[in-house]
Design an enzyme around this catalytic site. Structure first.
Site, PDB file in Angstrom:
ATOM      1  N   GLY A   8       0.685  -1.395  -0.010  1.00 51.14           N
ATOM      2  CA  GLY A   8      -0.049  -0.039  -0.037  1.00 51.14           C
ATOM      3  C   GLY A   8       0.849   1.293  -0.005  1.00 51.14           C
ATOM      4  N   PHE A  12      -1.535   7.843   0.314  1.00 47.65           N
ATOM      5  CA  PHE A  12      -1.002   9.041   0.979  1.00 47.65           C
ATOM      6  C   PHE A  12       0.081   8.792   2.036  1.00 47.65           C
ATOM      7  CE2 PHE A  12      -2.732  11.553   4.845  1.00 47.65           C
ATOM      8  CZ  PHE A  12      -1.871  12.762   4.432  1.00 47.65           C
ATOM      9  N   ILE A  13      -0.189   7.987   3.215  1.00 45.84           N
ATOM     10  CA  ILE A  13       0.914   7.713   4.032  1.00 45.84           C
ATOM     11  C   ILE A  13       2.008   6.959   3.385  1.00 45.84           C
ATOM     12  CG2 ILE A  13       1.298   6.477   6.071  1.00 45.84           C
ATOM     13  CD1 ILE A  13      -1.651   6.985   6.989  1.00 45.84           C
ATOM     14  N   GLY A  14       1.748   6.205   2.706  1.00 47.26           N
ATOM     15  CA  GLY A  14       2.868   5.285   2.076  1.00 47.26           C
ATOM     16  C   GLY A  14       3.989   6.143   1.161  1.00 47.26           C
ATOM     17  N   ALA A  79      -1.309  -1.753   3.270  1.00 44.03           N
ATOM     18  CA  ALA A  79      -2.549  -2.137   2.323  1.00 44.03           C
ATOM     19  C   ALA A  79      -3.528  -2.210   2.976  1.00 44.03           C
ATOM     20  CB  ALA A  79      -1.821  -3.243   1.446  1.00 44.03           C
ATOM     21  N   ALA A  80      -4.681  -1.570   2.694  1.00 40.25           N
ATOM     22  CA  ALA A  80      -5.955  -1.571   3.435  1.00 40.25           C
ATOM     23  C   ALA A  80      -7.018  -0.878   2.783  1.00 40.25           C
ATOM     24  CB  ALA A  80      -5.941  -1.297   4.848  1.00 40.25           C
ATOM     25  N   GLU A  81      -8.199  -1.391   2.793  1.00 39.35           N
ATOM     26  CA  GLU A  81      -9.344  -0.468   2.358  1.00 39.35           C
ATOM     27  C   GLU A  81      -9.528   0.457   3.565  1.00 39.35           C
ATOM     28  OE1 GLU A  81     -10.736   0.020  -0.327  1.00 39.35           O
ATOM     29  OE2 GLU A  81     -10.374  -1.959  -1.636  1.00 39.35           O
ATOM     30  N   SER A 122      -5.130   1.239  13.645  1.00 37.78           N
ATOM     31  CA  SER A 122      -6.051   2.305  13.680  1.00 37.78           C
ATOM     32  C   SER A 122      -6.743   2.696  15.119  1.00 37.78           C
ATOM     33  CB  SER A 122      -7.281   2.363  12.577  1.00 37.78           C
ATOM     34  OG  SER A 122      -8.213   3.265  12.722  1.00 37.78           O
ATOM     35  N   TYR A 181     -14.604  -1.556   9.353  1.00 33.67           N
ATOM     36  CA  TYR A 181     -13.022  -1.210   9.121  1.00 33.67           C
ATOM     37  C   TYR A 181     -12.201  -1.399  10.593  1.00 33.67           C
ATOM     38  CZ  TYR A 181      -9.344   2.089   9.013  1.00 33.67           C
ATOM     39  OH  TYR A 181      -8.048   2.703   8.752  1.00 33.67           O
TER      40      TYR A 181
END
Length: 370
Positions: A8, A12-14, A79-81, A122, A181
């Site tokens: 991922g 943005f963070i990656g 990596a995640a939705e 999270s 989530y």
């Protein structure tokens, strides 16, 4: 030169994590599916560093994960939705990517074990944050009443109707999973700890609070709240805030988050740990929306207070940073006001499709707004 795989890593963070790793002399490979909801139709993010090797593939693709792990010494698993609201109706998609994708990664790591895996979790796993009642007792499992039956008691109270005081939330607070989530992120962090030590690897999980900064997907209505507000303001619309706007969160800049990941990859004391990553400062959502509007020169666009709640939303949750400070030496360095100005400057150079009303309508049609 250590070779790090960032799953991922085109997100943005990656992208900030990859830049920080390169700055520290790491060699970086990224596995990312580049889904259109986040990245648009492009093949490679324009802001992506040229020294990063990119493999475009889904985290659930075992053959691609196996290829991506070749020659890798450590993994940062991002990596995640992402999106609490969307997870409540795209249940299979979120569960498949976040939980099955993590399972695929660890199955392949059994064949190609690495030194350490650092996984993004999270703050959503906490549900409501930690509270204290009028008698000084700490409450870990607070639930609000009256949201779904027409009442508007936004802040939780005790059994006698006395208000509860929100406190910084520490890692020892029991999880209270209020969305698909959150469930998936908790599964990712637990899988990391369960699957690393028995196979000679080290595992670390970082529970991220509200991450903001330039580069977030402005056209994705399920991304971070500051990016959603920015998209509205850029299109001449008022920021839309559920409830009354006084709910409190911790906003941490993406550069601080990237530094935390890089530190968690290398610091010996991090092994086996789970750490909150936040700024240590709480702000109301209304305050943040107003400040961003001012930074973007749109003081005229006052927040639209919806006065309704999204099912699964929490009232207050902000970060107790003590454990990350002790084990990682981590404290947030980025100043909120100056970085908000930087965000506003970046947003001014962008175009964005405002899909917030569309997302709200979707949630309402499914009975997810009370």
């Amino acid at each position: 030169m250590e070779h790090v795989l960032v799953t991922g890593g085109a997100g943005f963070i990656g992208r900030f994590v990859c830049d920080e790793l390169l700055r520290r002399g790491k060699k970086v490979r990224v596995l990312d599916s580049l889904i259109e909801q986040v990245h648009g139709p492009g093949e490679r993010p324009t802001s992506f560093h040229g020294d990063v090797e990119l493999i475009r593939a889904d985290i659930r693709n075992g053959a691609a994960v196996e290829k991506a792990l070749a020659g890798i010494d450590a993994v940062i698993h991002l990596a995640a939705e992402v999106g609490v609201g969307q997870s409540m109706y795209e249940v299979e998609r979120y569960t498949s990517v976040n939980e099955v994708g993590t399972a695929v990664l660890f199955e392949k790591l059994l064949e190609r074990p690495v030194r350490r895996v650092v996984t993004a979790s999270s703050m959503s796993i906490y549900g409501e944050g930690l509270y204290e009642d009028a008698d000084g007792r700490l409450l870990q499992e607070v639930a609000r009443s009256g949201i779904g039956d027409g009442l508007r008691q936004w802040d939780p109270t005790d059994e006698q109707g006395r208000p509860l005081r929100p406190l910084p939330t520490p890692e020892w607070k029991r999880p209270n999973l209020a969305s698909i989530y959150a469930l998936g992120k908790y599964a990712q962090e637990r899988a990391t700890h369960i699957m690393t030590a028995p196979y000679g690897m080290e595992g670390v999980a970082l529970r991220l609070f509200n991450v903001y900064g330039p580069g977030q997907a402005l056209s994705n209505p399920y991304t971070g709240v500051l990016a959603i507000f920015a998209s509205r303001l850029l299109n001449g619309q008022r920021p839309m805030i559920f409830e009354d706007g006084d709910q409190r969160r911790d906003f941490v800049h993406v550069r601080d988050v990237a530094r935390a990941f890089a530190d968690a990859l290398d610091i010996p004391a991090a092994a086996g740990g789970t750490f909150n990553i936040g700024s240590g400062h709480d702000r109301s959502v209304r305050e943040v929306a107003t400040a961003l509007a001012a930074a973007m020169g749109r003081d005229d666009l006052k927040p639209e207070i919806v006065g309704r709640a999204r099912i699964g939303d929490i009232r207050h949750c902000f970060c107790d940073t003590a454990q990350a400070e002790r084990a990682l030496g981590f404290t947030a360095r980025e100043d909120f006001s100056s970085r908000l100005a930087e965000l506003a400057e970046w947003v001014a150079s962008q175009t964005a499709e405002d899909r917030v009303d569309e997302a709200r309508a979707e949630l309402e049609s499914r009975g997810l707004v009370a």
